[in-house]
Motif scaffolding. Structure first.
Motif, PDB file in Angstrom:
ATOM      1  N   LEU A 249      -3.543 -13.096   5.679  1.00 35.86           N
ATOM      2  CA  LEU A 249      -3.578 -14.494   5.240  1.00 35.86           C
ATOM      3  C   LEU A 249      -3.426 -14.660   3.743  1.00 35.86           C
ATOM      4  O   LEU A 249      -3.440 -15.792   3.247  1.00 35.86           O
ATOM      5  N   MET A 250      -3.278 -13.567   3.015  1.00 39.19           N
ATOM      6  CA  MET A 250      -3.202 -13.678   1.554  1.00 39.19           C
ATOM      7  C   MET A 250      -1.892 -14.341   1.124  1.00 39.19           C
ATOM      8  O   MET A 250      -0.831 -14.068   1.676  1.00 39.19           O
ATOM      9  N   PRO A 251      -1.970 -15.207   0.110  1.00 41.31           N
ATOM     10  CA  PRO A 251      -0.773 -15.965  -0.290  1.00 41.31           C
ATOM     11  C   PRO A 251       0.160 -15.213  -1.223  1.00 41.31           C
ATOM     12  O   PRO A 251       1.282 -15.671  -1.462  1.00 41.31           O
ATOM     13  N   SER A 252      -0.276 -14.096  -1.782  1.00 44.91           N
ATOM     14  CA  SER A 252       0.563 -13.375  -2.740  1.00 44.91           C
ATOM     15  C   SER A 252       0.431 -11.876  -2.498  1.00 44.91           C
ATOM     16  O   SER A 252      -0.509 -11.412  -1.825  1.00 44.91           O
TER      17      SER A 252
ATOM     18  N   PHE B 234      -2.789  -9.665  -1.445  1.00 41.21           N
ATOM     19  CA  PHE B 234      -2.641  -8.816  -0.266  1.00 41.21           C
ATOM     20  C   PHE B 234      -3.172  -7.404  -0.531  1.00 41.21           C
ATOM     21  O   PHE B 234      -3.919  -6.828   0.270  1.00 41.21           O
ATOM     22  N   PHE B 235      -2.822  -6.856  -1.699  1.00 45.13           N
ATOM     23  CA  PHE B 235      -3.304  -5.518  -2.045  1.00 45.13           C
ATOM     24  C   PHE B 235      -4.821  -5.498  -2.222  1.00 45.13           C
ATOM     25  O   PHE B 235      -5.494  -4.542  -1.835  1.00 45.13           O
ATOM     26  N   ILE B 236      -5.373  -6.555  -2.828  1.00 45.53           N
ATOM     27  CA  ILE B 236      -6.828  -6.623  -3.003  1.00 45.53           C
ATOM     28  C   ILE B 236      -7.530  -6.692  -1.641  1.00 45.53           C
ATOM     29  O   ILE B 236      -8.559  -6.037  -1.417  1.00 45.53           O
TER      30      ILE B 236
ATOM     31  N   LEU C  43      -6.411  -5.499   1.132  1.00 42.64           N
ATOM     32  CA  LEU C  43      -6.329  -4.167   1.734  1.00 42.64           C
ATOM     33  C   LEU C  43      -7.380  -3.236   1.135  1.00 42.64           C
ATOM     34  O   LEU C  43      -7.956  -2.399   1.841  1.00 42.64           O
ATOM     35  N   LEU C  44      -7.624  -3.376  -0.161  1.00 43.37           N
ATOM     36  CA  LEU C  44      -8.652  -2.549  -0.804  1.00 43.37           C
ATOM     37  C   LEU C  44     -10.024  -2.826  -0.191  1.00 43.37           C
ATOM     38  O   LEU C  44     -10.779  -1.894   0.123  1.00 43.37           O
ATOM     39  N   LEU C  45     -10.348  -4.099   0.001  1.00 46.61           N
ATOM     40  CA  LEU C  45     -11.639  -4.456   0.604  1.00 46.61           C
ATOM     41  C   LEU C  45     -11.711  -3.992   2.051  1.00 46.61           C
ATOM     42  O   LEU C  45     -12.765  -3.540   2.519  1.00 46.61           O
ATOM     43  N   PHE C  46     -10.603  -4.121   2.761  1.00 48.44           N
ATOM     44  CA  PHE C  46     -10.550  -3.625   4.140  1.00 48.44           C
ATOM     45  C   PHE C  46     -10.818  -2.121   4.170  1.00 48.44           C
ATOM     46  O   PHE C  46     -11.562  -1.615   5.024  1.00 48.44           O
TER      47      PHE C  46
END
Length: 390
Positions: free
Chosen positions: A80-83, A87-89, A91-94
């Motif tokens: 759902l990330m807009p940029s 998106f990378f951030i 994924l880092l939290l995931f």
């Protein structure tokens, strides 16, 4: 406990089977996808030692609860990330949630095994494979329906949020690595390893090689089938599903194989089966043949890491808990770093060549199997206990 491992495998497979959709959504090249997968690995690697420290301070039950929240909430955020930066951030939290859960749930599993006073870890880890299989099948079906990855992830997260309530509130046990350290002190065993002996490092190397292959299958099997063999996104997910089925079946049958073959021969034969499967996958141009290869890889990989973990408990001069923690951490590095490295090699050459590199690591595991001598690994008695636990 088995439900917790099932949930972990299901959630990771949900992510893995929709990677092609995510790649298309954010228009990622192979290299950019490699960076994206690296963010998951980076988050997990940073989180793992932190989770271990938190388990020793708070107990693993609380850390499991926190990591579940991060892991489950992080999945829909990815889509759902807009940029691209966001998106990378995400994924880092995931990855942070994934890494913390891996460590804390294994601490829980070790504590359960201690209380039961018989080996049950193998069957517990088999449920991770069953969860991965279930997630892959669900991802394949939902992909065929054409549901957007974001909506798919949100639906899975909502359902799993409900499922974790009884696990967190009623089924987890209070435990901590500090309690294990205390027991080691009582028995006179050192609480920290004085040095890494050669056998421990070699066992870690085997785990690294095999778990790198496991991670690559999770993240790149669908991409290979979709973009190289040209099958649809929904059918592409059957690659990982086939791999997961074979792995789950192999783990349930692993104890009997160990008794018949011995751990060293078991690892050698299993590794050669996986090696043959890899060669089939990277040279195949037909879906059916590729699926046969994925099945051989899954069946071959299935029992190697459990055999390595059993060997950890038989090493001289190293407490079993310390040996398991060290080897499993090295193995997780392979699981997390393997997929992004595949992406970088694929960008330079091709995805077939990149996945073909796994044949080198698998062959290395076969050659290192001499480390699993009968004295350093599970005895027949232990295998008998494992069979009873399964």
């Amino acid at each position: 406990m088995r439900g917790l491992f099932f949930l972990n495998g299901f959630l990771y497979a949900t992510w893995a089977t929709r990677i092609p959709a995510i790649q298309s959504q954010f228009q990622l090249s192979h290299a950019a996808l490699g960076v994206a997968l690296m963010m998951v690995a980076l988050g997990a690697v940073v989180a793992m030692p932190t989770a271990g420290w938190l388990c020793s301070r708070w107990g693993s039950r609380r850390v499991v609860a926190i990591s579940l929240l991060l892991y489950i909430a992080g999945l829909p955020l990815v889509a759902l990330m807009p940029s691209l930066t966001a998106f990378f951030i995400a994924l880092l939290l995931f990855g942070v949630g994934h890494g913390m859960l891996d460590v804390s749930m294994n601490v829980q599993a070790v504590e359960v095994e201690r209380r039961w006073q018989r080996p049950i870890n193998s069957s517990i880890h088999a449920l991770w494979s069953v969860g991965g299989l279930s997630g892959a099948i669900a991802g394949s079906v939902i992909g065929l329906w054409g549901l957007a990855a974001g909506l798919h992830f949100a639906l899975v997260s909502a359902l799993l949020s409900l499922a974790i309530v009884p696990i967190v509130t009623r089924l987890l046990i209070e435990s901590s690595t500090a309690a294990s350290d205390a027991r080691d002190e009582e028995t006179g065993a050192p609480s920290q390893p004085r040095g890494r002996n050669r056998a421990l490092l070699l066992l870690g190397a085997i785990a690294f090689c095999i778990m790198a292959g496991e991670g690559a299958m999770a993240d790149w099997s669908a991409v290979l089938l979709n973009q190289v063999l040209g099958v649809s996104e929904g059918l592409a997910a059957t690659g990982y599903a086939t791999f997961a089925i074979a792995m789950a079946a192999g783990r349930f049958a692993g104890d009997r194989l160990s008794m018949r073959l011995g751990p060293m021969n078991q690892v050698r034969i299993s590794g050669l089966v996986a090696l043959a499967g890899l060669l089939i996958v990277v040279t195949s141009s037909h879906l059916a043949l590729a699926l046969l290869g994925f099945a051989m890889i899954g069946g071959g990989f299935a029992t190697i890491v459990p055999a390595v973990f059993s060997a950890c408990g038989r090493l001289d001069n190293v407490p079993a808990g310390v040996a398991l923690a060290t080897v499993s951490t090295i193995g997780y590095f392979g699981f997390l770093l393997g997929p992004p490295l595949i992406g970088f090699v694929a960008e330079l050459f091709s995805l077939r060549i990149a996945l073909g590199c796994l044949s080198v690591t698998t062959l290395a595991a076969v050659l290192l199997a001499t480390t699993l001598t009968p004295r350093a690994t599970a005895t027949d008695d232990n295998s008998q206990h494992d069979r009873c636990a399964a």
